[in-house]
Design an enzyme around this catalytic site. Structure first.
Site, PDB file in Angstrom:
ATOM      1  N   LEU A  75       0.794  -1.222   0.000  1.00 47.97           N
ATOM      2  CA  LEU A  75       0.000   0.000   0.000  1.00 47.97           C
ATOM      3  C   LEU A  75       0.830   1.278   0.000  1.00 47.97           C
ATOM      4  CD1 LEU A  75      -2.746  -1.126   2.535  1.00 47.97           C
ATOM      5  CD2 LEU A  75      -2.689  -1.457   0.050  1.00 47.97           C
ATOM      6  N   HIS A  77       2.802   4.153  -1.828  1.00 47.27           N
ATOM      7  CA  HIS A  77       2.757   4.761  -3.165  1.00 47.27           C
ATOM      8  C   HIS A  77       4.149   4.789  -3.790  1.00 47.27           C
ATOM      9  CE1 HIS A  77      -0.872   6.419  -1.294  1.00 47.27           C
ATOM     10  NE2 HIS A  77      -1.347   6.520  -2.529  1.00 47.27           N
ATOM     11  N   ASP A 128      25.116  -8.841   6.156  1.00 48.77           N
ATOM     12  CA  ASP A 128      25.424  -9.912   5.211  1.00 48.77           C
ATOM     13  C   ASP A 128      26.902  -9.941   4.846  1.00 48.77           C
ATOM     14  OD1 ASP A 128      24.745 -12.035   3.297  1.00 48.77           O
ATOM     15  OD2 ASP A 128      25.205 -10.507   1.788  1.00 48.77           O
TER      16      ASP A 128
END
Length: 159
Positions: A75, A77, A128
């Site tokens: 949701l 934009h 990572d």
């Protein structure tokens, strides 16, 4: 407390209609940190990390993530970004690294999620790239530091 804006009158999820909102310059800054062993900071700063250019790679990952925010956050934009900067600085007092982002757009809705996504993905990329040498890392304190340009500015401005 305001009503939840992503729910309609019957409780169904919907994307907020921002079509009637004014187009304004909008800016948001976010930050976070990753705690590491002191030796990990040294390894990265000496350019000896096994996976290469840790800071540069994580900064680029954060910028790329901001560009994909609407694909990641339901949701949200899609926004025409006019600026996204991610800065990673070592902090020997933590020890670890501090990450900050600065995002700008001209549009009808805020850019907070892009700034927060940039910081979050930069931190995940640091994790990572250093996990092979440091199993003790902790990502912490991801937060929105400021936003301007909407109806509820927050936190002032940063340069």
């Amino acid at each position: 407390m305001s009503a939840l804006s992503h729910l309609d009158k019957s409780g169904r999820v919907n994307m907020v209609d921002v079509g009637d909102k004014a187009v304004t310059q909008r800016r948001a800054c976010a930050s976070g940190l990753i705690r590491t062993q002191a030796s990990t900071v040294d390894l990265v700063m000496d350019g000896k990390a096994p996976k290469g250019a840790v800071i540069t790679t994580a900064e680029i990952a954060g910028i790329m993530a901001a560009k994909k925010t609407s694909d990641l956050i339901p949701l949200c934009h899609p926004l025409p970004l006019t600026k996204v900067a991610v800065t990673i600085t070592p902090d020997t007092a933590l020890p670890g690294f501090r990450v900050s982002s600065d995002a700008k757009t001209t549009g009808q809705t805020g850019i907070e999620m892009e700034a927060l996504t940039a910081v979050s993905v930069a931190l995940l990329t640091l994790y990572d790239m250093m996990k092979a040498v440091d199993k003790t890392m902790v990502i912490d304190a991801v937060k929105l530091d400021m936003k301007t340009g909407g109806k509820s500015d927050f936190g002032g401005t940063t340069d």
